[in-house]
Design a protein around this motif. Structure first.
Motif, PDB file in Angstrom:
ATOM      1  N   MET A 203       0.832  -1.202   0.000  1.00 27.93           N
ATOM      2  CA  MET A 203       0.000   0.000   0.000  1.00 27.93           C
ATOM      3  C   MET A 203       0.867   1.254   0.000  1.00 27.93           C
ATOM      4  SD  MET A 203      -3.152   1.179   2.463  1.00 27.93           S
ATOM      5  CE  MET A 203      -4.330   0.137   1.591  1.00 27.93           C
ATOM      6  N   ALA A 204       1.944   1.249   0.769  1.00 26.24           N
ATOM      7  CA  ALA A 204       2.839   2.408   0.787  1.00 26.24           C
ATOM      8  C   ALA A 204       3.427   2.653  -0.601  1.00 26.24           C
ATOM      9  CB  ALA A 204       3.951   2.190   1.810  1.00 26.24           C
ATOM     10  N   ALA A 205       3.809   1.572  -1.279  1.00 32.11           N
ATOM     11  CA  ALA A 205       4.344   1.707  -2.635  1.00 32.11           C
ATOM     12  C   ALA A 205       3.269   2.218  -3.595  1.00 32.11           C
ATOM     13  CB  ALA A 205       4.884   0.359  -3.111  1.00 32.11           C
ATOM     14  N   SER A 206       2.043   1.751  -3.415  1.00 34.64           N
ATOM     15  CA  SER A 206       0.942   2.197  -4.274  1.00 34.64           C
ATOM     16  C   SER A 206       0.634   3.671  -4.045  1.00 34.64           C
ATOM     17  CB  SER A 206      -0.307   1.353  -4.005  1.00 34.64           C
ATOM     18  OG  SER A 206      -0.093  -0.006  -4.351  1.00 34.64           O
ATOM     19  N   ILE A 207       0.709   4.110  -2.798  1.00 35.10           N
ATOM     20  CA  ILE A 207       0.485   5.527  -2.490  1.00 35.10           C
ATOM     21  C   ILE A 207       1.535   6.389  -3.187  1.00 35.10           C
ATOM     22  CG2 ILE A 207       0.573   7.250  -0.646  1.00 35.10           C
ATOM     23  CD1 ILE A 207      -0.670   5.107   1.198  1.00 35.10           C
ATOM     24  N   ALA A 208       2.792   5.941  -3.136  1.00 35.93           N
ATOM     25  CA  ALA A 208       3.867   6.694  -3.783  1.00 35.93           C
ATOM     26  C   ALA A 208       3.655   6.764  -5.293  1.00 35.93           C
ATOM     27  CB  ALA A 208       5.213   6.045  -3.465  1.00 35.93           C
ATOM     28  N   ALA A 209       3.285   5.631  -5.894  1.00 35.61           N
ATOM     29  CA  ALA A 209       3.064   5.606  -7.342  1.00 35.61           C
ATOM     30  C   ALA A 209       1.867   6.462  -7.725  1.00 35.61           C
ATOM     31  CB  ALA A 209       2.862   4.160  -7.804  1.00 35.61           C
ATOM     32  N   TYR A 210       0.813   6.387  -6.941  1.00 31.39           N
ATOM     33  CA  TYR A 210      -0.402   7.161  -7.210  1.00 31.39           C
ATOM     34  C   TYR A 210      -0.107   8.653  -7.121  1.00 31.39           C
ATOM     35  CZ  TYR A 210      -5.423   6.265  -7.774  1.00 31.39           C
ATOM     36  OH  TYR A 210      -6.688   6.100  -8.287  1.00 31.39           O
ATOM     37  N   THR A 211       0.680   9.030  -6.120  1.00 32.46           N
ATOM     38  CA  THR A 211       1.025  10.434  -5.929  1.00 32.46           C
ATOM     39  C   THR A 211       1.869  10.952  -7.084  1.00 32.46           C
ATOM     40  OG1 THR A 211       0.978  10.132  -3.529  1.00 32.46           O
ATOM     41  CG2 THR A 211       2.135  12.065  -4.355  1.00 32.46           C
ATOM     42  N   PHE A 212       2.735  10.112  -7.592  1.00 35.08           N
ATOM     43  CA  PHE A 212       3.603  10.507  -8.700  1.00 35.08           C
ATOM     44  C   PHE A 212       2.805  10.742  -9.977  1.00 35.08           C
ATOM     45  CE2 PHE A 212       6.311   9.404 -12.347  1.00 35.08           C
ATOM     46  CZ  PHE A 212       7.354  10.301 -12.162  1.00 35.08           C
ATOM     47  N   ASN A 213       1.683  10.042 -10.121  1.00 35.08           N
ATOM     48  CA  ASN A 213       0.917  10.096 -11.368  1.00 35.08           C
ATOM     49  C   ASN A 213      -0.164  11.172 -11.396  1.00 35.08           C
ATOM     50  OD1 ASN A 213       2.298   7.984 -12.647  1.00 35.08           O
ATOM     51  ND2 ASN A 213       1.052   6.437 -11.619  1.00 35.08           N
ATOM     52  N   GLY A 214      -0.389  11.875 -10.300  1.00 29.96           N
ATOM     53  CA  GLY A 214      -1.420  12.910 -10.321  1.00 29.96           C
ATOM     54  C   GLY A 214      -1.696  13.475  -8.946  1.00 29.96           C
ATOM     55  N   LEU A 215      -2.599  14.461  -8.905  1.00 29.32           N
ATOM     56  CA  LEU A 215      -2.880  15.171  -7.659  1.00 29.32           C
ATOM     57  C   LEU A 215      -4.085  14.626  -6.905  1.00 29.32           C
ATOM     58  CD1 LEU A 215      -2.410  18.880  -8.846  1.00 29.32           C
ATOM     59  CD2 LEU A 215      -0.779  17.469  -7.569  1.00 29.32           C
ATOM     60  N   ASP A 216      -4.808  13.669  -7.489  1.00 23.97           N
ATOM     61  CA  ASP A 216      -6.077  13.255  -6.890  1.00 23.97           C
ATOM     62  C   ASP A 216      -5.926  12.806  -5.441  1.00 23.97           C
ATOM     63  OD1 ASP A 216      -7.221  13.831  -9.276  1.00 23.97           O
ATOM     64  OD2 ASP A 216      -7.625  11.766  -9.875  1.00 23.97           O
ATOM     65  N   LEU A 217      -4.978  11.914  -5.175  1.00 27.02           N
ATOM     66  CA  LEU A 217      -4.821  11.397  -3.819  1.00 27.02           C
ATOM     67  C   LEU A 217      -4.264  12.469  -2.887  1.00 27.02           C
ATOM     68  CD1 LEU A 217      -5.162   8.970  -1.989  1.00 27.02           C
ATOM     69  CD2 LEU A 217      -2.841   8.238  -2.590  1.00 27.02           C
TER      70      LEU A 217
END
Length: 274
Positions: A203-217
């Motif tokens: 989940m921590a890795a997914s949060i980092a990847a999600y954050t890198f790809n956009g501002l939504d999270l």
């Protein structure tokens, strides 16, 4: 689920998947599961097929058609829940529709549609939705062990926290745990501590990847990235309303036709009088 001594309801479900698991795949899995448990089917009384689109897109900014419920994208992206969310959101929608219909000569269908849709998808609602979308995306990448670990941690949370996430809409029970960036950040931080280490790391890795790809999270759990534009603002700051030149030309042509009809009627009346 037993319905009587010899009648049992069986269900095979795909929690969330993209692309969706086919009905035939679900049926094959069900039959294999029953066979592995030594269950013999003597008669199939009824088959039910159910497809729930998880989440879906929010309405497009600038569209004039006003959707509600599932058509407006209010289906929970992680759970598929929709009815209570639709009923709750439509209170504000109906209020705005009444206001627009009472505006009289000032009625503007484009602006009215933007304001009505904006009552469903306020910036706060979009932020909360984006948080749930991340949850749904995370679930889709999990294998069986990951799903078991996820739900084991999820239901270790306080009742209000996990129930509020499942409902996830203004005015629904326990939404105070999710209706702002700070409650969502607290929820996420506590949730990670309840997960098995392997799932927490993923989940921590997914949060980092999600954050890198956009501002939504980031917008969902912090104040630093601002907030999504409202539908009103996106309409207000458009440079024009469609192809203005074409609309003006069409209006002139229609007015000219009206004048032609009036002239024809007048000439006919004069001839008749003569």
């Amino acid at each position: 689920m037993p319905l009587s001594d010899d009648v049992i309801f069986f269900e095979e479900t795909s929690l969330v998947a993209n692309p969706a698991v086919s009905f035939q795949e679900c049926k094959d899995r069900l039959m294999a599961r029953l066979a592995s448990q030594g269950v013999t089917i003597t008669e199939i009384l009824e088959e039910e097929f159910c497809y729930i689109p998880m989440g879906g897109d929010v309405p497009r900014k600038g569209q004039r058609i006003v959707p509600i419920g599932a058509a407006a994208g209010v289906v929970h992206p992680s759970t598929g829940y929709q009815v209570a969310r639709m009923l709750s959101s439509n209170v504000d929608v109906c209020d705005q529709i009444v206001k627009e219909l009472e505006s009289g000569a000032e009625f503007d269908p484009d602006a009215a549609a933007a304001r009505i849709i904006g009552r469903t998808w306020t910036p706060a609602a979009v932020r909360q939705r984006n948080f749930a979308v991340f949850g749904g995306d995370f679930l889709m990448k999990q294998d069986v062990n990951g799903l078991k670990g996820f739900f084991s941690g999820f239901f270790k949370l306080e009742l209000g926290m996990w129930a509020g996430f499942l409902a996830g809409w203004k005015n629904l029970p326990n939404n105070q745990f999710h209706d702002g960036w700070w409650p969502r950040l607290v929820f996420g931080a506590i949730f990670v501590t309840k997960l098995p280490p392997s799932v927490a790391i993923d989940m921590a890795a997914s949060i980092a990847a999600y954050t890198f790809n956009g501002l939504d999270l980031i917008q969902s759990v912090t104040p630093i990235a601002g907030k999504p534009d409202t539908f009103d603002e996106s309409f207000k700051f458009r440079s024009n309303k469609g192809d203005v030149a074409a609309k003006n030309e069409a209006q002139e042509m229609m007015c000219a036709c009206d004048r032609c009809e009036e002239a024809t009627d007048t000439n006919t009346a004069e001839v008749a009088a003569t």
